[in-house]
Design a protein around this motif. Structure first.
Motif, PDB file in Angstrom:
ATOM      1  N   THR A 280      14.576 -66.316   1.013  1.00  0.00           N
ATOM      2  CA  THR A 280      14.666 -67.786   0.713  1.00  0.00           C
ATOM      3  C   THR A 280      13.747 -68.000  -0.624  1.00  0.00           C
ATOM      4  OG1 THR A 280      15.125 -68.364   2.857  1.00  0.00           O
ATOM      5  CG2 THR A 280      14.016 -70.226   1.466  1.00  0.00           C
ATOM      6  N   SER A 281      12.805 -67.122  -0.762  1.00  0.00           N
ATOM      7  CA  SER A 281      11.879 -67.175  -1.789  1.00  0.00           C
ATOM      8  C   SER A 281      11.813 -65.843  -2.753  1.00  0.00           C
ATOM      9  CB  SER A 281      10.588 -67.629  -1.206  1.00  0.00           C
ATOM     10  OG  SER A 281      10.111 -66.313  -0.339  1.00  0.00           O
ATOM     11  N   ASP A 282      10.887 -65.917  -3.738  1.00  0.00           N
ATOM     12  CA  ASP A 282      10.843 -64.868  -4.682  1.00  0.00           C
ATOM     13  C   ASP A 282       9.869 -63.737  -4.007  1.00  0.00           C
ATOM     14  OD1 ASP A 282      12.874 -65.973  -6.339  1.00  0.00           O
ATOM     15  OD2 ASP A 282      11.092 -67.137  -7.454  1.00  0.00           O
ATOM     16  N   VAL A 283       9.781 -63.954  -2.946  1.00  0.00           N
ATOM     17  CA  VAL A 283       8.339 -62.942  -2.358  1.00  0.00           C
ATOM     18  C   VAL A 283       9.252 -61.585  -2.056  1.00  0.00           C
ATOM     19  CG1 VAL A 283       6.988 -62.492  -0.354  1.00  0.00           C
ATOM     20  CG2 VAL A 283       7.337 -64.951  -1.364  1.00  0.00           C
ATOM     21  N   PRO A 284       8.527 -60.289  -2.491  1.00  0.00           N
ATOM     22  CA  PRO A 284       9.198 -59.186  -2.059  1.00  0.00           C
ATOM     23  C   PRO A 284       9.079 -58.987  -0.744  1.00  0.00           C
ATOM     24  CG  PRO A 284       8.253 -59.061  -4.136  1.00  0.00           C
ATOM     25  CD  PRO A 284       7.757 -60.323  -3.514  1.00  0.00           C
ATOM     26  N   ARG A 285      10.222 -58.426   0.026  1.00  0.00           N
ATOM     27  CA  ARG A 285       9.785 -58.124   1.271  1.00  0.00           C
ATOM     28  C   ARG A 285       8.778 -57.395   1.901  1.00  0.00           C
ATOM     29  NH1 ARG A 285       8.897 -57.374   5.863  1.00  0.00           N
ATOM     30  NH2 ARG A 285      10.090 -57.242   7.654  1.00  0.00           N
ATOM     31  N   GLU A 286       8.604 -56.174   1.068  1.00  0.00           N
ATOM     32  CA  GLU A 286       7.350 -55.229   1.604  1.00  0.00           C
ATOM     33  C   GLU A 286       6.178 -56.016   1.353  1.00  0.00           C
ATOM     34  OE1 GLU A 286       9.545 -55.188  -1.048  1.00  0.00           O
ATOM     35  OE2 GLU A 286       8.710 -54.504  -2.937  1.00  0.00           O
ATOM     36  N   THR A 287       5.964 -57.030   0.820  1.00  0.00           N
ATOM     37  CA  THR A 287       4.555 -57.618   0.637  1.00  0.00           C
ATOM     38  C   THR A 287       4.239 -58.669   1.928  1.00  0.00           C
ATOM     39  OG1 THR A 287       5.319 -59.605  -0.536  1.00  0.00           O
ATOM     40  CG2 THR A 287       4.698 -57.615  -1.697  1.00  0.00           C
ATOM     41  N   ILE A 288       5.326 -58.716   2.606  1.00  0.00           N
ATOM     42  CA  ILE A 288       5.008 -59.629   3.882  1.00  0.00           C
ATOM     43  C   ILE A 288       4.526 -58.913   5.232  1.00  0.00           C
ATOM     44  CG2 ILE A 288       6.057 -61.267   5.208  1.00  0.00           C
ATOM     45  CD1 ILE A 288       8.290 -61.804   2.988  1.00  0.00           C
ATOM     46  N   ARG A 289       3.576 -59.198   5.478  1.00  0.00           N
ATOM     47  CA  ARG A 289       2.976 -58.405   6.500  1.00  0.00           C
ATOM     48  C   ARG A 289       2.168 -59.424   7.538  1.00  0.00           C
ATOM     49  NH1 ARG A 289       0.318 -56.229   1.682  1.00  0.00           N
ATOM     50  NH2 ARG A 289       1.134 -54.356   1.021  1.00  0.00           N
ATOM     51  N   PRO A 290       1.807 -58.810   8.694  1.00  0.00           N
ATOM     52  CA  PRO A 290       1.490 -59.707   9.877  1.00  0.00           C
ATOM     53  C   PRO A 290       0.153 -60.460   9.420  1.00  0.00           C
ATOM     54  CG  PRO A 290       2.169 -57.474  10.563  1.00  0.00           C
ATOM     55  CD  PRO A 290       2.187 -57.397   9.356  1.00  0.00           C
ATOM     56  N   GLU A 291      -0.498 -59.864   8.563  1.00  0.00           N
ATOM     57  CA  GLU A 291      -1.823 -60.684   8.161  1.00  0.00           C
ATOM     58  C   GLU A 291      -1.704 -61.577   7.049  1.00  0.00           C
ATOM     59  OE1 GLU A 291      -1.475 -57.508   8.070  1.00  0.00           O
ATOM     60  OE2 GLU A 291      -1.999 -56.647   6.228  1.00  0.00           O
ATOM     61  N   SER A 292      -0.431 -61.755   6.599  1.00  0.00           N
ATOM     62  CA  SER A 292      -0.266 -62.532   5.268  1.00  0.00           C
ATOM     63  C   SER A 292      -0.212 -64.015   5.687  1.00  0.00           C
ATOM     64  CB  SER A 292       1.122 -62.340   4.884  1.00  0.00           C
ATOM     65  OG  SER A 292       1.196 -60.779   4.314  1.00  0.00           O
ATOM     66  N   HIS A 293      -0.976 -64.915   4.962  1.00  0.00           N
ATOM     67  CA  HIS A 293      -0.852 -66.197   4.894  1.00  0.00           C
ATOM     68  C   HIS A 293       0.403 -66.711   4.217  1.00  0.00           C
ATOM     69  CE1 HIS A 293      -2.045 -70.426   4.881  1.00  0.00           C
ATOM     70  NE2 HIS A 293      -2.996 -70.238   5.302  1.00  0.00           N
ATOM     71  N   VAL A 294       1.090 -67.481   4.917  1.00  0.00           N
ATOM     72  CA  VAL A 294       2.496 -67.705   3.736  1.00  0.00           C
ATOM     73  C   VAL A 294       2.172 -68.550   2.702  1.00  0.00           C
ATOM     74  CG1 VAL A 294       4.033 -67.502   5.963  1.00  0.00           C
ATOM     75  CG2 VAL A 294       2.956 -69.568   5.166  1.00  0.00           C
ATOM     76  N   ILE A 295       1.077 -69.315   2.568  1.00  0.00           N
ATOM     77  CA  ILE A 295       0.558 -70.394   1.748  1.00  0.00           C
ATOM     78  C   ILE A 295      -0.174 -69.595   0.545  1.00  0.00           C
ATOM     79  CG2 ILE A 295      -0.263 -72.463   0.908  1.00  0.00           C
ATOM     80  CD1 ILE A 295       0.524 -73.557   3.695  1.00  0.00           C
ATOM     81  N   GLU A 296      -1.323 -69.095   1.083  1.00  0.00           N
ATOM     82  CA  GLU A 296      -2.507 -68.551   0.333  1.00  0.00           C
ATOM     83  C   GLU A 296      -1.890 -67.204  -0.117  1.00  0.00           C
ATOM     84  OE1 GLU A 296      -5.832 -68.651   2.622  1.00  0.00           O
ATOM     85  OE2 GLU A 296      -5.787 -70.934   2.505  1.00  0.00           O
ATOM     86  N   ASP A 297      -1.441 -66.423   0.455  1.00  0.00           N
ATOM     87  CA  ASP A 297      -1.035 -64.756  -0.051  1.00  0.00           C
ATOM     88  C   ASP A 297       0.136 -64.798  -0.479  1.00  0.00           C
ATOM     89  OD1 ASP A 297      -3.687 -64.047   1.145  1.00  0.00           O
ATOM     90  OD2 ASP A 297      -2.798 -63.689   3.197  1.00  0.00           O
ATOM     91  N   LEU A 298       1.357 -65.424   0.058  1.00  0.00           N
ATOM     92  CA  LEU A 298       2.654 -65.524  -0.334  1.00  0.00           C
ATOM     93  C   LEU A 298       3.187 -66.592  -1.261  1.00  0.00           C
ATOM     94  CD1 LEU A 298       4.457 -64.495   3.049  1.00  0.00           C
ATOM     95  CD2 LEU A 298       3.464 -62.881   1.262  1.00  0.00           C
ATOM     96  N   GLY A 299       2.044 -67.250  -1.651  1.00  0.00           N
ATOM     97  CA  GLY A 299       2.573 -68.572  -2.766  1.00  0.00           C
ATOM     98  C   GLY A 299       3.676 -69.451  -2.245  1.00  0.00           C
ATOM     99  N   ILE A 300       3.939 -69.505  -1.000  1.00  0.00           N
ATOM    100  CA  ILE A 300       4.981 -70.312  -0.522  1.00  0.00           C
ATOM    101  C   ILE A 300       4.613 -71.966  -0.599  1.00  0.00           C
ATOM    102  CG2 ILE A 300       6.604 -71.117   1.241  1.00  0.00           C
ATOM    103  CD1 ILE A 300       6.928 -68.224   0.234  1.00  0.00           C
ATOM    104  N   ASP A 301       5.593 -72.620  -1.272  1.00  0.00           N
ATOM    105  CA  ASP A 301       4.866 -74.056  -1.707  1.00  0.00           C
ATOM    106  C   ASP A 301       5.826 -74.780  -0.636  1.00  0.00           C
ATOM    107  OD1 ASP A 301       7.785 -74.387  -2.515  1.00  0.00           O
ATOM    108  OD2 ASP A 301       6.815 -74.865  -4.540  1.00  0.00           O
ATOM    109  N   SER A 302       5.382 -76.216  -0.507  1.00  0.00           N
ATOM    110  CA  SER A 302       6.083 -76.901   0.660  1.00  0.00           C
ATOM    111  C   SER A 302       7.682 -77.035   0.697  1.00  0.00           C
ATOM    112  CB  SER A 302       5.248 -78.408   0.529  1.00  0.00           C
ATOM    113  OG  SER A 302       5.655 -79.048  -0.709  1.00  0.00           O
TER     114      SER A 302
END
Lengths: 150, 94
Positions: free
Chosen positions: B15-37
């Motif tokens: 859905t976003s431009d976030v590479p799958r391999e960067t998404i980890r259990p400890e990732s904050h979807v807003i602060e770490d992955l940069g997902i906006d509203s």
């Protein structure tokens, strides 16, 4: 339709919990046609999208009992199949696809004389409290004007 | 079937431009992955459809904004996954 005032829907033909059908008649003359385009007047595609968004918006307002406003925030796919010229009578339909928490999703289409003109899939709307009381009043008045019970 | 975490991470990556391999259990979807509203709403729509639930984003947002709950409770991936699993369990009566 009063294109320059963004009044796109003229009359609600039918509405239920999940769908709405409305009518919109393109005016013979509008300031919009002076620029789009000189000597070749066409309803801009963005205004066809707006027309579909307004039909879906009225459906959502009716579902919400006019307690909140529906703001268009995106769509997945838009197809503009043919030109729409002054004087055309349009049938606008919108169907609720999903109702989420604070947002809703709808598909919509416009036809004329059973000929497909355009479709949009998965229009997303943010459902928010009215940011100004006069907007709530205006939406109720607009809904009454087009025959949508408030 | 893939785990709930993998299904949610796949949705975010698609859905976003976030590479799958960067998404980890400890990732904050807003602060770490940069997902906006706006992207988050697309993700919620996809999660609603994928799991057959209605993610209560408005309630979550109100709780975070009022200080009743920390943002991490809903927006860190492992916690988001737990919340989704709870909603699925509640829906199925389990």
């Amino acid at each position: 339709m009063q294109l320059e005032y963004f009044r796109m829907i003229d009359r609600v033909v039918s509405v239920d919990a999940g769908a709405i059908t409305a009518e919109a008649v393109v005016p013979e003359a509008s300031p919009v046609f002076e620029g789009h385009f000189p000597g070749h007047p066409l309803v801009p595609g963005v205004l066809l999208l707006e027309t579909m968004a307004q039909a879906a918006g009225y459906l959502l307002l009716a579902r919400l009992g006019f307690a909140r406003m529906a703001f268009l925030i995106g769509s997945k796919e838009l197809k503009l199949r043919r030109f729409v010229r002054p004087g055309e009578r349009l049938s606008v339909t919108a169907r609720l696809v999903h109702e989420g928490s604070g947002y809703s999703v709808a598909d919509a289409a416009i036809t004329s004389a059973d000929q497909r003109i355009c479709e949009v899939r998965e229009m997303k709307f943010s459902l928010q409290d009215f940011p100004a009381p006069e907007l709530a009043g205006t939406m109720r008045a607009q809904a009454a004007r087009i025959g949508l019970g408030t | 079937m893939a785990s709930a975490f993998d299904r949610i991470a796949d949705i975010i990556a698609e859905t976003s431009d976030v590479p799958r391999e960067t998404i980890r259990p400890e990732s904050h979807v807003i602060e770490d992955l940069g997902i906006d509203s706006l992207d988050f709403l697309d993700i919620v729509f996809a999660i609603d459809k994928e799991f057959g639930i209605k993610v209560p984003v408005e309630t979550w947002t109100q709780e975070v904004n009022s200080g009743a709950a920390p943002a991490s409770q809903y927006f860190v991936m492992e916690n988001l996954t737990k919340r989704i699993e709870e909603l699925v369990a509640a829906k199925s009566g389990g």
